[in-house]
Design a protein around this motif. Structure first.
Motif, short mmCIF file in Angstrom:
data_model
loop_
_atom_site.label_atom_id
_atom_site.label_comp_id
_atom_site.label_asym_id
_atom_site.label_seq_id
_atom_site.Cartn_x
_atom_site.Cartn_y
_atom_site.Cartn_z
N MET A 1 16.57 -59.37 33.11
CA MET A 1 17.72 -58.48 33.03
C MET A 1 17.23 -57.05 33.16
O MET A 1 16.42 -56.59 32.35
N ILE A 2 17.66 -56.36 34.22
CA ILE A 2 17.34 -54.95 34.41
C ILE A 2 18.55 -54.16 33.96
O ILE A 2 19.60 -54.17 34.62
N LEU A 3 18.44 -53.50 32.83
CA LEU A 3 19.58 -52.86 32.18
C LEU A 3 19.58 -51.37 32.48
O LEU A 3 18.54 -50.70 32.43
N SER A 4 20.77 -50.87 32.82
CA SER A 4 20.94 -49.45 33.10
C SER A 4 22.27 -49.02 32.55
O SER A 4 23.32 -49.53 32.95
N GLY B 1 24.45 -51.88 31.07
CA GLY B 1 24.84 -53.00 31.91
C GLY B 1 23.65 -53.50 32.69
O GLY B 1 22.61 -52.89 32.76
N GLY B 2 23.78 -54.67 33.28
CA GLY B 2 22.69 -55.23 34.07
C GLY B 2 23.11 -56.56 34.63
O GLY B 2 24.23 -57.03 34.43
N ALA B 3 22.23 -57.18 35.35
CA ALA B 3 22.52 -58.46 35.96
C ALA B 3 21.23 -59.23 36.06
O ALA B 3 20.13 -58.67 36.09
N GLY C 1 15.51 -44.30 38.65
CA GLY C 1 16.37 -43.99 37.51
C GLY C 1 15.78 -44.54 36.24
O GLY C 1 14.61 -44.95 36.17
N SER C 2 16.61 -44.55 35.21
CA SER C 2 16.18 -44.99 33.88
C SER C 2 16.63 -46.43 33.67
O SER C 2 17.82 -46.74 33.82
N TYR C 3 15.70 -47.30 33.30
CA TYR C 3 15.98 -48.72 33.12
C TYR C 3 15.25 -49.24 31.88
O TYR C 3 14.21 -48.71 31.48
N SER C 4 15.81 -50.31 31.31
CA SER C 4 15.12 -51.12 30.30
C SER C 4 15.11 -52.56 30.79
O SER C 4 15.98 -52.97 31.57
N LEU C 5 14.11 -53.32 30.35
CA LEU C 5 13.91 -54.68 30.85
C LEU C 5 13.99 -55.68 29.70
O LEU C 5 13.52 -55.40 28.58
N ARG C 6 14.58 -56.84 30.00
CA ARG C 6 14.60 -57.95 29.05
C ARG C 6 14.29 -59.22 29.81
O ARG C 6 14.98 -59.59 30.76
N LEU C 7 13.24 -59.92 29.37
CA LEU C 7 12.77 -61.13 30.03
C LEU C 7 13.01 -62.31 29.09
O LEU C 7 12.52 -62.32 27.96
#
Length: 724
Positions: A565-568, A571-573, A592-598
């Motif tokens: 999940m690439i969150l910005s 939101g994310g997909a 841009g600015s992102y957070s990641l969830r694996l």
């Protein structure tokens, strides 16, 4: 004398003959009218049960309507039978109750048939032609209840045999207590195996088992397995919680606390600030946060369904709610509501006064061009907490908008700043923010500026036109508040088939224009004023790519299945995919600015906090720890459950650790609270050395080390402190 006797006998004979003739005439009239003699009530009930037509009473004949050669009576369909055998570990189960849900072919509705097994474990059911829907076996001392869904068709005269092997059942025990953890004797404890309720569409009503709590409040049920629920009832009291739980295959017994308290009826009235009744207001009780339930004992307090709407005179009546400090949720249209209106214990009558939700305030002003002339027909949009009104300027550029303003200090939501957006043909949009609006209103003068127009073309590196999507990036925040950047009212646009584009009415400032076609990017910095633009794909921007190598943190082997999940911006997909060799490579995204969830099955979630990424490839090595669930029961030193304890995890080095199914990289680390029964359930905890932190009301209760091979079953922790 003899002659006189003879005459008397002759008269009697004539009289009897007359009576017989009159009776024969009456019977003849009945036969001509086609009537039947009356049947007794018992004969009619027996005929109805056998679903047979009524027959004439025995000994009577219908000579005129009876055919000379009557046909043979219709042969009834031979009844079938179902034979069901129960056993446990190869031994027959005797005298156990079995219920069948049966649908007959020539009858409407469903039937529930009951029978008990004989000495050899068989139960027999005579059946008509039809279908067996469900089979339910009652729980016994050493076996669990069994429910089986089937579609077995029974033909006339058929015999169907079916064998059922019953599994061992466990025991459930516990104690009924009040809110002060004092035992309650004589409460009726109900056990319902919840999985049975899924089959209620088949007219199958599961049996509930019940028993009275003993003098110490204890209870015990045997032969339980699968999903089940527990609740308690007693006159003058109400259950604070209903327990719903699942019986795992490794369990042999489970313990639960059921909490009850004295009940009360609460009546009251909802009025406004002028003392007038407020009809149709919703009034519903709720428990304060310190009674929050734990995750493994799902709580469904029955009194939460006791809410109602006030009557025409504003009155309401809440029946059988806990006699504890409660909070009411009170809401009515056009009035300021309450999410938590306090009601002390012992109060049985209350008056709730609702203030107006808002009063109108005027926002007035004028829209001018750079020469100080009024702009006619400009669209003025406002946004506040209560509404989003809009208006247009008159011939001289003046406008007046009525905006609702919340004035009640008990309104549960904070005040919101006032946002203003002005749009006019040929001018750049104007965005401005103001402090929260008050009753005195607002007067504002807006000076519009000439709008920026961007025209150009997107091409490939070899000069061929490229059809692409366009995105404008700016430091100005107004477009994110109203989503109005271009003339079409969108932040994004796209080119035509020849790669040409035109963006007008833009705020005159510096932009970053990004074009994307497939996986190719191109960007150009726009500083007004600017002539024709040419965006070349592959120049200035290569996109952001994430390359993640996934490894098992313990064995070092590759993890090949995961969801990224690439969150910005919240939101994310993403989607679950297989990655050979454990190498995950994402599609390019804009800088841009992102957070990641694996998220990988069987592993704790891997998180990467939000940060800014420039164009290029960004590589990560993700060490994924196998996940486990940890269950704890927190008790005081005196053996009472400890509720409301906040639990968290951190590494031995002091780094907080998130856990669970959906942790967020942009939120504080996960925390859970113990339930009323003192239970804690920590899900998807990484199997690594960790520290369990237990706190209550801001005070540290304990720090307990957790090794990777810590016990997975429920662990008992005794802590100092009060139970509530």
């Amino acid at each position: 004398m003899k002659r006189g006797s003879f005459l008397i006998l002759l008269l009697i004979a004539l009289l009897l003959g007359s009576l017989a003739g009159w009776s024969w005439l009456q019977e003849s009239d009945h036969r001509q009218e086609g009537s039947r003699p009356q049947r007794t009530y018992e004969e009619r009930e027996e005929a109805a049960d056998q679903k047979l037509p009524l027959q004439p009473a025995e000994g009577r004949q219908d000579l005129e309507t009876q055919p000379k050669d009557p046909p043979e009576p219709a042969e009834q369909a031979a009844a079938g039978r179902a034979r069901i055998h129960l056993s446990q570990q190869g031994q027959p189960i005797q005298h156990n109750l079995i219920q069948l849900c049966f649908e007959a072919e020539h009858a409407s509705g469903l039937q529930t048939l009951q029978g008990r097994t004989d000495l050899e474990g068989w139960a027999e059911f005579p059946l008509e032609e039809g279908s067996i829907r469900t089979i339910r076996v009652e729980a016994g001392p050493t076996w669990a209840a069994h429910l089986e869904r089937t579609a077995q068709w029974m033909d006339a005269g058929e015999t169907w045999e079916h064998r059922i092997e019953l599994f061992p059942g466990g025991s459930i025990h516990g104690q009924v207590m009040d809110e002060g953890h004092r035992p309650i004797a004589g409460a009726t404890v109900f056990l319902l195996e919840s999985s049975l309720s899924r089959h209620q569409n088949y007219a199958f009503i599961p049996l509930r088992r019940s028993q009275l709590s003993r003098s110490d409040g204890s209870f015990r049920f045997e032969g339980v397995r699968g999903e089940y629920s527990l609740t308690a009832e007693k006159a003058g009291m109400i259950a604070l919680v209903d327990v719903e739980s699942w019986w795992s295959s490794e369990q042999t017994e489970s313990a639960h606390w059921l909490f009850m308290t004295a009940s009360r009826d609460l009546k009251g009235k909802v009025i406004n600030t002028d003392g007038e009744p407020v009809p149709w207001a919703w009034v519903g009780p709720q428990m304060p946060n310190n009674w929050r339930d734990g995750p493994d004992t799902q709580v469904w307090p029955s009194f939460r369904e006791a809410g109602m709407r006030s009557q025409k005179d504003g009155s309401f009546f809440l029946e059988a709610i806990p006699n504890l400090p409660l909070e009411l949720s009170v809401h009515a249209q056009n009035y300021t509501g309450y999410n938590a209106y306090p009601v002390p214990a012992g109060v049985t009558e209350i008056e709730i006064r609702l203030g107006p939700k808002h009063i109108p305030a005027q926002v007035q002003g004028r829209v001018l061009d750079p020469q100080g002339q009024g702009v006619k027909g400009a669209l003025v949009k406002l946004r506040s907490r209560a509404s989003s009104p809009q208006s247009k300027t008159d011939h001289d550029g003046y406008f007046s908008v009525q905006v609702p303003v919340v004035v009640d200090p008990a309104y549960p939501f904070p005040a919101r700043k006032l946002q203003l957006l002005v749009q006019a043909e040929g001018w750049a949009p104007h965005y401005q923010e103001f402090p929260p609006l008050t009753e005195s209103g607002l007067h504002v003068v807006v000076e519009l500026k000439a709008g920026l127009v961007l025209e150009g073309q997107v091409v490939h590196a070899d000069g061929r036109p490229a059809q692409a999507g366009l995105t404008l990036q700016s430091k100005t925040e107004w477009f994110s508040n109203f989503s109005l950047t271009t003339a079409t009212g969108q932040k994004r646009s796209k080119t035509d088939a020849q790669g040409r584009f035109r963006l007008d009415r833009l705020w005159p400032e510096e932009f970053l224009l990004v074009a994307r076609s497939g996986e190719q990017f191109g960007q150009i910095k726009v500083t007004p004023p600017r002539e024709k633009l040419k965006v070349v794909l592959g120049e200035g921007l290569g996109g952001v790519r994430f390359s993640i190598q996934m490894r098992d943190a313990i064995s070092g082997t590759a993890v090949e299945e995961a969801t990224l999940m690439i969150l910005s911006g919240g939101g994310g997909a993403g989607g679950k995919h297989r990655y050979p060799g454990g190498l995950l490579q994402s599609r390019p995204k804009l800088p841009g600015s992102y957070s990641l969830r694996l998220d990988a099955p069987g592993y704790a979630v891997w998180l990467q906090a939000e940060q800014n990424y420039d164009a290029g490839e960004h590589q990560f090595l993700a060490h994924l720890y196998p996940a486990r669930d940890l269950r704890f029961r927190l008790l005081t030193t005196s053996g009472l459950p400890l509720a409301g304890v906040q639990a968290g995890l951190e590494t031995p080095g002091g780094e907080p650790i998130s856990f669970g199914d959906y942790p967020s990289p942009d939120k504080p680390p996960t925390q859970v609270l113990s339930g009323l029964d003192g239970r804690l359930w920590l899900q998807r905890v990484p199997q690594r050395p960790l520290i369990l932190i237990l706190q209550k009301d801001g005070a540290l209760l304990a720090r307990r080390p957790l090794l990777p091979d810590s016990e997975l079953q429920e662990t008992l922790l005794r802590l100092p402190g009060e139970s509530r």
